[in-house]
Enzyme design. Structure first.
Site, short mmCIF file in Angstrom:
data_model
loop_
_atom_site.label_atom_id
_atom_site.label_comp_id
_atom_site.label_asym_id
_atom_site.label_seq_id
_atom_site.Cartn_x
_atom_site.Cartn_y
_atom_site.Cartn_z
N ARG A 262 36.89 36.87 60.78
CA ARG A 262 35.64 36.39 60.16
C ARG A 262 34.84 37.49 59.48
O ARG A 262 33.64 37.35 59.24
CB ARG A 262 34.74 35.67 61.19
CG ARG A 262 35.38 34.44 61.76
CD ARG A 262 34.32 33.45 62.21
NE ARG A 262 34.94 32.25 62.70
CZ ARG A 262 35.25 32.03 63.96
NH1 ARG A 262 34.98 32.95 64.88
NH2 ARG A 262 35.81 30.90 64.32
N LYS B 38 32.63 38.49 44.08
CA LYS B 38 33.69 37.48 43.93
C LYS B 38 35.00 38.07 44.46
O LYS B 38 35.43 39.13 44.02
CB LYS B 38 33.86 37.07 42.47
CG LYS B 38 32.74 36.18 41.95
CD LYS B 38 33.03 35.67 40.56
CE LYS B 38 31.90 34.78 40.05
NZ LYS B 38 32.08 34.40 38.64
N GLU C 102 33.88 44.13 28.44
CA GLU C 102 32.87 43.66 29.41
C GLU C 102 31.62 44.55 29.34
O GLU C 102 30.50 44.08 29.57
CB GLU C 102 33.44 43.65 30.84
CG GLU C 102 34.65 42.73 31.05
CD GLU C 102 34.31 41.24 31.13
OE1 GLU C 102 33.12 40.87 31.13
OE2 GLU C 102 35.27 40.43 31.19
N LYS D 94 24.76 43.58 35.42
CA LYS D 94 25.41 42.58 36.26
C LYS D 94 24.68 42.45 37.60
O LYS D 94 24.42 41.34 38.07
CB LYS D 94 26.89 42.96 36.48
CG LYS D 94 27.58 41.99 37.42
CD LYS D 94 29.08 42.01 37.36
CE LYS D 94 29.61 40.92 38.30
NZ LYS D 94 31.04 40.80 38.30
N GLU E 284 26.26 31.82 41.55
CA GLU E 284 26.51 31.23 40.23
C GLU E 284 26.05 29.78 40.13
O GLU E 284 26.76 28.90 39.68
CB GLU E 284 28.01 31.33 39.89
CG GLU E 284 28.28 31.29 38.40
CD GLU E 284 29.70 31.72 38.04
OE1 GLU E 284 29.85 32.51 37.12
OE2 GLU E 284 30.65 31.29 38.72
N ARG F 194 23.77 33.33 36.69
CA ARG F 194 24.99 34.14 36.69
C ARG F 194 25.98 33.67 35.62
O ARG F 194 26.83 34.44 35.18
CB ARG F 194 25.62 34.14 38.09
CG ARG F 194 26.81 35.07 38.19
CD ARG F 194 27.27 35.33 39.61
NE ARG F 194 28.40 36.24 39.61
CZ ARG F 194 28.86 36.86 40.69
NH1 ARG F 194 28.27 36.68 41.85
NH2 ARG F 194 29.90 37.67 40.62
N ASN G 120 29.31 34.82 31.72
CA ASN G 120 30.48 34.23 31.07
C ASN G 120 30.37 34.26 29.55
O ASN G 120 31.19 33.65 28.85
CB ASN G 120 30.67 32.78 31.53
CG ASN G 120 31.04 32.75 32.99
OD1 ASN G 120 31.87 33.53 33.43
ND2 ASN G 120 30.39 31.89 33.76
N HIS H 2 33.40 34.13 27.33
CA HIS H 2 34.53 33.73 28.16
C HIS H 2 34.96 32.28 27.95
O HIS H 2 36.09 31.95 28.30
CB HIS H 2 34.21 33.96 29.65
CG HIS H 2 34.32 35.41 30.06
ND1 HIS H 2 33.47 36.38 29.56
CD2 HIS H 2 35.16 36.06 30.90
CE1 HIS H 2 33.78 37.56 30.09
NE2 HIS H 2 34.81 37.39 30.91
N HIS I 258 38.56 32.71 27.49
CA HIS I 258 39.50 32.18 28.48
C HIS I 258 40.51 31.24 27.84
O HIS I 258 41.68 31.21 28.22
CB HIS I 258 38.76 31.41 29.59
CG HIS I 258 38.38 32.28 30.74
ND1 HIS I 258 37.31 31.98 31.58
CD2 HIS I 258 38.91 33.43 31.21
CE1 HIS I 258 37.22 32.93 32.50
NE2 HIS I 258 38.18 33.82 32.30
N HIS J 44 43.07 40.74 29.30
CA HIS J 44 41.87 39.91 29.50
C HIS J 44 40.74 40.33 28.56
O HIS J 44 40.12 39.49 27.89
CB HIS J 44 41.41 40.02 30.97
CG HIS J 44 40.10 39.37 31.23
ND1 HIS J 44 39.92 38.00 31.25
CD2 HIS J 44 38.86 39.90 31.46
CE1 HIS J 44 38.65 37.72 31.49
NE2 HIS J 44 37.98 38.85 31.62
N1 GLY Z 1 32.89 38.10 36.06
C1 GLY Z 1 31.65 37.44 36.03
C2 GLY Z 1 31.01 37.31 37.37
O1 GLY Z 1 31.33 38.06 38.26
O2 GLY Z 1 30.21 36.45 37.57
#
Ligand code: GLY
Length: 344
Positions: free
Chosen positions: A99, A121, A163, A204, A214, A218, A222, A225, A229, A244
């Site tokens: 955990r 993330k 980025e 960021k 998000e 947040r 993007n 993207h 994407h 990418h």
């Molecule tokens: N890569 C964008 C974010 O971490 O929200």
């Protein structure tokens, strides 16, 4: 919030972090390439295969098994050394083992330093879908340095730099203009690049601090993207993948065009960005025959709702609005202008 350390003296930062927490065990996670960067080889090192193809449940299970064998407990410390694949997957394995075990990220790529390693993330690919399984689980500390970048292939530098440009577009025109003067053929000026990284990562961090999961703001991260994407996914589908950040750079130009059409983003900045991307992110591999597939991919973007294409748009550098609906006609116009600009 995450503790960010900007330094090129990575060893002493790691030494400080691993001795000050009263940890019973320090375990490194690295891939087959980045494991060579750790000298001397530490007693507890988990080496995983490299590349996005190995960002799988099987690799997560390998890490859990080795953590079990090494006797990792909740009082241990995990150090993830590598690009986004290592920090995403190692972070997830650490955050879910018993955990949650404390982990720190030491990104070795530009893309990792300005994006993947920061913001919490974590995850892995599943059923052919990128980052399908994961959790928001921030590293306690991130050590950001430029010392691994001298040997990074230029293509990977450019990929991460897209980025960096994105963060400047969300925040600061002076920084945006400064970045567009960057020469990828010149030797790295480490002090200057570390300062660029500090500014970029701060953009960021400020956004993620306000919206860690998000739910709203947040999504600004993007920018570039939605279209980026779609381009990246189509290239993968055709088994001709593009880096990418190249897809993001193309997406930034297309979404700057959309921002101009829909939100009055200055055409001067569209041109400045477009010229930099044309000069540095060449070999745009798409034609107008690809539009139907690209639009379909945009409609199915993870972040779109009810099949509607949505983007973050800019009124000006630093002035963004999220969740803007885009019609297929607008997207087609943006792709036309992007193609034209890239000389396709
Ligand atoms: N890569 C964008 C974010 O971490 O929200």
């Amino acid at each position: 919030m995450q503790n960010l350390i900007f330094t090129n003296n990575v060893e002493s930062a790691i030494e400080r972090l691993s001795t000050c927490g009263g940890h019973n065990l320090t375990v490194w996670i690295a891939d087959v390439n980045t494991s060579r960067l750790i000298t001397p080889t530490p007693p507890c090192l988990i080496t995983i295969p490299d590349g996005d193809d190995n960002k799988t449940l099987a690799t997560v299970a390998q890490v859990w098994n080795e953590m079990e064998r090494l006797g990792v407990t909740r009082h241990s410390l995990i150090i993830n050394l590598g690009g986004g694949m290592v920090t995403d997957l190692g972070g997830f394995a650490a955050a879910s083992f018993k955990r949650g075990v404390r982990f720190i990220n030491v990104p070795t790529t530009l893309l990792g330093a300005v994006d993947a390693a920061v913001g919490g993330k974590t995850g892995f690919n599943y059923n052919g879908l990128k980052n399908e399984i994961g959790a928001f689980a921030p590293a306690s500390d991130v050590i950001i340095s430029t010392r691994y970048l001298d040997t990074l292939p230029q293509q990977e530098m450019k990929s991460g730099f897209a980025e960096v440009i994105k963060h400047a577009m969300l925040s600061d025109r002076g920084e945006f203009l400064r970045l567009l003067e960057h020469d990828f053929n010149a030797p790295i000026n480490h002090d200057d690049l570390l300062e660029r990284l500090r500014r970029s990562v701060q953009v960021k961090v400020d956004i993620v601090t306000r919206d860690p999961h998000e739910q709203g703001e947040r999504k600004a991260l993007n920018l570039g993207h939605t279209i980026g994407h779609a381009l990246e996914s189509l290239a993968i589908k055709r088994q001709k993948p593009v880096p990418h950040g190249y897809a993001v750079a193309w997406g930034l130009v297309a979404e700057a065009v959309l921002s101009h059409i829909k939100s009055g983003f200055p055409s001067e900045d569209v041109h400045l960005l477009g010229n930099f991307v044309r000069d540095n992110y060449r070999d745009f591999p798409f034609t107008c025959d690809d539009y139907d597939e690209l639009l379909e991919l945009m409609r199915h973007d993870k972040k779109s709702r009810d099949g509607e294409i949505t983007c973050t748009l800019l009124r000006a550098i630093g002035n963004y609005h999220i969740d803007q609906a885009i019609t297929p006609d607008d997207a087609t116009t943006a792709l036309d202008i992007l193609r034209d600009h890239m000389g396709q």
